[in-house]
Scaffold this motif. Structure first.
Motif, PDB file in Angstrom:
ATOM      1  N   ASP A  35       6.268   3.087  11.104  1.00  0.00           N
ATOM      2  CA  ASP A  35       5.006   2.374  11.298  1.00  0.00           C
ATOM      3  C   ASP A  35       5.170   0.981  11.882  1.00  0.00           C
ATOM      4  OD1 ASP A  35       3.913   4.571  10.197  1.00  0.00           O
ATOM      5  OD2 ASP A  35       2.923   3.569   8.527  1.00  0.00           O
TER       6      ASP A  35
ATOM      7  N   THR B 183      -0.056   5.660   6.825  1.00  0.00           N
ATOM      8  CA  THR B 183      -1.386   5.360   6.287  1.00  0.00           C
ATOM      9  C   THR B 183      -2.319   6.544   6.486  1.00  0.00           C
ATOM     10  OG1 THR B 183      -1.156   2.985   6.682  1.00  0.00           O
ATOM     11  CG2 THR B 183      -3.393   3.846   6.477  1.00  0.00           C
TER      12      THR B 183
ATOM     13  N   THR C  85       1.163   7.705  11.639  1.00  0.00           N
ATOM     14  CA  THR C  85       1.305   6.627  10.663  1.00  0.00           C
ATOM     15  C   THR C  85       1.260   7.171   9.241  1.00  0.00           C
ATOM     16  OG1 THR C  85      -1.081   6.190  10.556  1.00  0.00           O
ATOM     17  CG2 THR C  85       0.182   5.008  12.234  1.00  0.00           C
TER      18      THR C  85
ATOM     19  N   ASP D 128       0.819  -1.211   0.000  1.00  0.00           N
ATOM     20  CA  ASP D 128       0.000   0.000   0.000  1.00  0.00           C
ATOM     21  C   ASP D 128       0.851   1.258   0.000  1.00  0.00           C
ATOM     22  OD1 ASP D 128      -2.370  -1.307  -0.061  1.00  0.00           O
ATOM     23  OD2 ASP D 128      -2.658  -1.315   2.106  1.00  0.00           O
ATOM     24  N   TYR D 129       2.134   1.121   0.361  1.00  0.00           N
ATOM     25  CA  TYR D 129       3.004   2.290   0.329  1.00  0.00           C
ATOM     26  C   TYR D 129       3.103   2.808  -1.104  1.00  0.00           C
ATOM     27  CZ  TYR D 129       4.594   1.601   5.082  1.00  0.00           C
ATOM     28  OH  TYR D 129       4.645   1.485   6.440  1.00  0.00           O
TER      29      TYR D 129
ATOM     30  N   SER E 185     -10.781   4.667   5.969  1.00  0.00           N
ATOM     31  CA  SER E 185     -10.505   6.030   5.512  1.00  0.00           C
ATOM     32  C   SER E 185     -11.738   6.924   5.628  1.00  0.00           C
ATOM     33  CB  SER E 185      -9.998   6.017   4.068  1.00  0.00           C
ATOM     34  OG  SER E 185     -10.949   5.419   3.201  1.00  0.00           O
TER      35      SER E 185
ATOM     36  N   ARG F 118      -1.228   9.557   4.362  1.00  0.00           N
ATOM     37  CA  ARG F 118      -1.523   9.371   2.942  1.00  0.00           C
ATOM     38  C   ARG F 118      -3.001   9.628   2.646  1.00  0.00           C
ATOM     39  NH1 ARG F 118       0.061   4.626   2.652  1.00  0.00           N
ATOM     40  NH2 ARG F 118      -1.890   3.465   2.609  1.00  0.00           N
ATOM     41  N   HIS F 119      -3.871   9.086   3.500  1.00  0.00           N
ATOM     42  CA  HIS F 119      -5.309   9.283   3.286  1.00  0.00           C
ATOM     43  C   HIS F 119      -5.692  10.757   3.438  1.00  0.00           C
ATOM     44  CE1 HIS F 119      -6.564   5.216   2.643  1.00  0.00           C
ATOM     45  NE2 HIS F 119      -6.111   4.790   3.807  1.00  0.00           N
TER      46      HIS F 119
ATOM     47  N   TYR G 260      -8.213   6.397  10.976  1.00  0.00           N
ATOM     48  CA  TYR G 260      -7.850   5.964   9.627  1.00  0.00           C
ATOM     49  C   TYR G 260      -7.461   4.487   9.582  1.00  0.00           C
ATOM     50  CZ  TYR G 260      -8.181  10.591   7.550  1.00  0.00           C
ATOM     51  OH  TYR G 260      -8.662  11.785   7.059  1.00  0.00           O
ATOM     52  N   SER G 261      -7.057   3.929  10.714  1.00  0.00           N
ATOM     53  CA  SER G 261      -6.761   2.497  10.733  1.00  0.00           C
ATOM     54  C   SER G 261      -8.043   1.675  10.653  1.00  0.00           C
ATOM     55  CB  SER G 261      -5.983   2.127  12.000  1.00  0.00           C
ATOM     56  OG  SER G 261      -6.813   2.174  13.146  1.00  0.00           O
TER      57      SER G 261
ATOM     58  N   ASP H  37      -4.813   8.601  13.849  1.00  0.00           N
ATOM     59  CA  ASP H  37      -4.273   7.329  13.360  1.00  0.00           C
ATOM     60  C   ASP H  37      -5.267   6.198  13.594  1.00  0.00           C
ATOM     61  OD1 ASP H  37      -1.461   8.192  12.662  1.00  0.00           O
ATOM     62  OD2 ASP H  37      -1.519   8.764  14.764  1.00  0.00           O
TER      63      ASP H  37
END
Length: 237
Positions: free
Chosen positions: A140, A223, A221, A122-123, A173, A226-227, A169-170, A166
């Motif tokens: 992370d 993740t 994070t 996903d990176y 999203s 990014r979102h 979003y975990s 965090d």
């Protein structure tokens, strides 16, 4: 409470003994041995009533599982490799799925690649920006972890010092993008509040809510970051 035992079978025996003496909370029994977390974490989790209205979270694991959770994936892999000093980050990077030159097809990793490594795909463009990949992966996955709860009793595994952003979003999203606030252990907190092991986190949302630029700095994070960036770009901010 953490209980260390000698084998996987002992983990389940101890869980049975605990439940014979104390009543478990509904939906708080998690088998991360049969179903490991994406980063490889394994243990049995249960939360029990111990009388006087008090509850205790119990983690049951083997010595090897404990070493993994305490010192992170990098130390775990180094131990398994016999301390050969191998570049674990480079090893993980090499195992990630890679796209062909046309970017239309993706090469599959070796069959014995751990599942949590394949999920790192996903990176954004990990094969093109190795320095950024190392920074995000270290942040992370190689830092110490915390384990917090959703109101339904689900355990969420996050890096140390993670915030409600965090956490949101975990979960999804959409939860993060529509977040308006957070409660930790029943109390309203700011979105940059560091979470701690055992916290129960509740996220409030609204259909009209949207993230702001400051959240990127608050989030820990990649993740979440990014979102947030993707959502802000779509909103034209």
């Amino acid at each position: 409470m953490r209980i260390l035992v000698g084998s996987v079978s002992d983990c389940y025996k101890v869980l049975g003994i605990i439940h014979e003496h104390w009543r478990p909370l509904p939906k708080r029994i998690k088998d991360y041995i049969a179903f490991p977390k994406p980063n490889g974490y394994q243990a049995l989790h249960t939360t029990v009533f111990i009388g006087d209205g008090n509850i205790v979270e119990v983690q049951i694991k083997t010595e090897e599982m404990h070493r993994h959770s305490e010192y992170g994936i990098a130390s775990h892999l180094s131990y398994k490799q016999g301390g050969k000093g191998r570049d674990v980050l480079a090893w993980i990077h090499a195992l990630l799925p890679k796209r062909s030159a046309s970017q239309e097809t993706k090469e599959e990793p070796p069959k014995d690649t751990p599942r949590w490594i394949t999920e790192l795909a996903d990176y954004e463009e990990p094969s093109k920006n190795y320095k950024l990949f190392r920074e995000r992966l270290t942040s992370d996955f190689f830092n110490h972890r915390i384990f917090v709860f959703s109101p339904n009793g689900d355990v969420v595994d996050l890096p140390l010092d993670s915030t409600p952003i965090d956490f949101a979003y975990s979960i999804h999203s959409d939860i993060g993008n529509k977040m308006t606030g957070a409660k930790v252990n029943g109390k309203l907190v700011s979105l940059d509040t560091p979470l701690k092991n055992g916290d129960i986190v509740f996220i409030t949302t609204s259909e009209n809510a949207k993230p702001n630029q400051k959240w990127i700095e608050m989030a820990k994070t990649s993740t979440a970051k990014r979102h947030i960036k993707n959502r802000l770009e779509k909103l034209g901010k």
